[in-house]
Write an enzyme that holds these catalytic residues in place. Structure first.
Site, short mmCIF file in Angstrom:
data_model
loop_
_atom_site.label_atom_id
_atom_site.label_comp_id
_atom_site.label_asym_id
_atom_site.label_seq_id
_atom_site.Cartn_x
_atom_site.Cartn_y
_atom_site.Cartn_z
CB ILE A 14 3.36 -12.88 11.67
CG1 ILE A 14 3.17 -11.36 11.55
CG2 ILE A 14 2.07 -13.52 12.15
CD1 ILE A 14 2.80 -10.66 12.85
CB ALA A 15 6.06 -17.53 11.04
CG HIS A 77 -2.55 -13.31 1.86
ND1 HIS A 77 -2.90 -12.32 2.76
CD2 HIS A 77 -1.30 -13.71 2.22
CE1 HIS A 77 -1.91 -12.14 3.62
NE2 HIS A 77 -0.93 -12.96 3.30
CE LYS A 95 -1.09 -6.34 9.40
NZ LYS A 95 -0.05 -5.63 8.64
CG ASP A 176 1.96 -2.66 6.24
OD1 ASP A 176 2.24 -3.87 6.12
OD2 ASP A 176 2.51 -1.92 7.07
#
Length: 324
Positions: A14-15, A77, A95, A176
């Protein structure tokens, strides 16, 4: 609009997409932090990131940082959200934003106290297609919503140590992939589900390998959700109304939907936006919210979805180590 300084905590898939989305807009991430410094340094070199932090904690001590994108495993998180918000950073978090409603409530309270934007990086809330479908639904052309059906299935390697099945990494289908399906449900429902029934099959590690979920709200709108981590099935979302039904494939980042009219079976293709631009839409909506130009981050929906997921895991007796 201010050119905000973004920092990614985490440098996984994602990064990389975030950095590429920034590059597509002629921008770069301001900073990168990761548990392993060498990985952060390699990421910075790849994308021309200005600042590499020796530790994650240094991000929160840097007054130049405006927005933190949090893409670490979701069982990390809550503590990172707390640190980021207490240090005055706006946060866009992958998420599932937290493990449960208690953690999310704590983070929301911190954000509200400090006047900060907190949001879950739920792509479908920002895709132009869903905004267009919302306009269509609200026009009344389709009549009342009756039923939603959602599928999401992946075939993951049956390794109880990987992040999908490992309880120490908050594994399982619900947090997930189920979060996408439930976010689709919440997007179309007039109000949050108030009745939730389910069946779950556990993996050998104890996390949810697959589940069937039935939901209904006070308006009588219903939804069925089928999730699995060990059987491939299409990412298909269907919303059925009195006068027609919408089908959306690859719904987390969808760019097209098919509308079939009930009366004559006529089919229409609805296209809007681009799957490839998903992270760019998130970035732009987040920056508008930070600038006070309207908040389309839908934290209220995130809270409703988290309440459903927390209740489901309570039904299943599924508790992660961090929650004990």
């Amino acid at each position: 609009m201010k050119n905000n300084r973004w920092v990614s905590i985490g440098c996984g898939v994602i990064a990389n997409e975030l950095a590429q989305a920034m590059a597509a807009e002629g921008r770069t991430l301001y900073g990168i932090a990761n548990r392993t410094y060498s990985k952060a340094a390699a990421f910075a070199e790849k994308y021309g990131v200005e600042k590499v932090y020796q530790t994650i904690g240094q991000v929160f001590d840097d007054p130049a940082v405006d927005i933190v994108y949090l893409s670490t495993p979701h069982n990390t998180h809550a503590p990172l959200l707390e640190q980021a918000l207490k240090s005055g950073k706006h946060v866009l978090c992958e998420k599932s934003i937290t493990l449960n409603s208690r953690e999310l409530g704590t983070a929301i309270a911190l954000a509200e106290e400090r006047g900060l934007v907190l949001a879950e990086a739920m792509t479908l809330y920002h895709m132009p297609l869903y905004k267009r479908l919302r306009e269509l639904v609200e026009s009344g052309a389709l009549g009342p919503l009756r039923m939603l059906q959602l599928n999401f299935g992946s075939y993951k390697e049956y390794d109880m140590n990987n992040r999908f099945f490992n309880p120490n990494l908050a594994g399982g289908a619900l947090l997930d992939i189920g979060v996408y399906a439930l976010s689709f449900v919440r997007w179309f429902m007039k109000e949050a589900p108030s009745q939730v029934l389910s069946q779950m099959t556990p993996a050998p590690s104890g996390v949810d390998e697959q589940a069937g979920i039935l939901l209904m709200n006070g308006a009588g709108e219903m939804a069925t959700v089928a999730l699995t981590l060990h059987a491939k099935q299409p990412k298909r979302g269907m919303a059925a109304f009195d006068k027609g039904f919408l089908e959306v494939y690859e719904y987390p980042r969808a760019q097209e939907a098919v509308l079939t009219w009930t009366e004559d079976g006529r089919r229409e293709m609805i296209r809007e936006g681009s799957t490839a631009g998903a992270l760019g839409y998130e970035i732009r909506d987040m920056e508008r919210a930070v600038a006070g130009e309207g908040n389309e981050m839908h934290l209220d929906y995130t809270r409703d979805v988290m309440a459903v997921m927390t209740g489901l895991r309570r039904q299943w007796g599924l508790v992660y180590p961090e929650e004990r």
